[in-house]
Write a protein that holds these residues in place. Sequence first.
Motif, mmCIF file in Angstrom:
data_model
loop_
_atom_site.group_PDB
_atom_site.id
_atom_site.type_symbol
_atom_site.label_atom_id
_atom_site.label_comp_id
_atom_site.label_asym_id
_atom_site.label_seq_id
_atom_site.Cartn_x
_atom_site.Cartn_y
_atom_site.Cartn_z
ATOM 1 N N LYS A 64 0.865 -1.186 0.000
ATOM 2 C CA LYS A 64 0.000 0.000 0.000
ATOM 3 C C LYS A 64 0.900 1.233 0.000
ATOM 4 C CE LYS A 64 -3.666 -2.637 0.945
ATOM 5 N NZ LYS A 64 -4.990 -2.612 0.398
ATOM 6 N N LYS A 91 -9.855 0.506 4.066
ATOM 7 C CA LYS A 91 -10.828 -0.277 3.305
ATOM 8 C C LYS A 91 -11.368 0.566 2.155
ATOM 9 C CE LYS A 91 -12.333 -3.120 7.159
ATOM 10 N NZ LYS A 91 -13.456 -3.551 7.974
ATOM 11 N N THR A 92 -11.743 -0.081 1.074
ATOM 12 C CA THR A 92 -12.306 0.647 -0.066
ATOM 13 C C THR A 92 -13.811 0.821 0.109
ATOM 14 O OG1 THR A 92 -12.589 -1.371 -1.362
ATOM 15 C CG2 THR A 92 -10.539 -0.133 -1.684
ATOM 16 N N THR A 131 -3.718 4.231 0.625
ATOM 17 C CA THR A 131 -4.486 3.095 0.115
ATOM 18 C C THR A 131 -4.514 1.964 1.140
ATOM 19 O OG1 THR A 131 -2.523 2.193 -0.985
ATOM 20 C CG2 THR A 131 -3.957 3.639 -2.289
ATOM 21 N N THR A 186 -14.151 4.322 -6.686
ATOM 22 C CA THR A 186 -13.563 3.631 -5.551
ATOM 23 C C THR A 186 -12.659 4.587 -4.794
ATOM 24 O OG1 THR A 186 -13.636 1.510 -6.701
ATOM 25 C CG2 THR A 186 -12.096 1.688 -4.852
ATOM 26 N N TRP A 196 -10.533 5.109 -0.726
ATOM 27 C CA TRP A 196 -10.010 4.402 0.436
ATOM 28 C C TRP A 196 -10.346 5.182 1.691
ATOM 29 C CZ3 TRP A 196 -7.757 4.375 -4.256
ATOM 30 C CH2 TRP A 196 -7.410 3.132 -4.776
ATOM 31 N N GLN A 197 -10.819 4.480 2.696
ATOM 32 C CA GLN A 197 -11.140 5.096 3.979
ATOM 33 C C GLN A 197 -9.853 5.540 4.658
ATOM 34 O OE1 GLN A 197 -13.282 2.481 6.550
ATOM 35 N NE2 GLN A 197 -13.441 3.957 8.191
#
Length: 113
Positions: free
Chosen positions: A34, A60-61, A57, A69, A71-72
């Motif tokens: 990531k 979670k997505t 990245t 999409t 990323w959180q």
Amino acid sequence: MKIIGQKQIDCEHTFLEVEFGKWQTISVKLPNGKHVTFAFCPSSDPGEVECVDIHTTAGKTYTNGNKATAWQQSLVGFTTGHDTFATRNLKENTGLVTLLLHTRHNTKTPAAK
């Protein structure tokens, strides 16, 4: 080597200088593949950077409002002895974080002790 309290921590550090008036990004690849990206946003005021956007990245997505999409981003703010904020338990996902750097954003008077 940095000493924090009574504990010694070995820590490599890389120092980079941001140029005035340019958009610049730095990405760091993590051991799990990531990455974390820092995007430095320029200011028109000499000697100032407006902010740095931070994105990873590693979270979670999810599908964001643009149906893309994302990323959180999970964050915690700290002060002595406790957290000042945390995004982990918010109902809405945080997809991008901005650290405000320009002096005009840092006008709050520190809280009294």
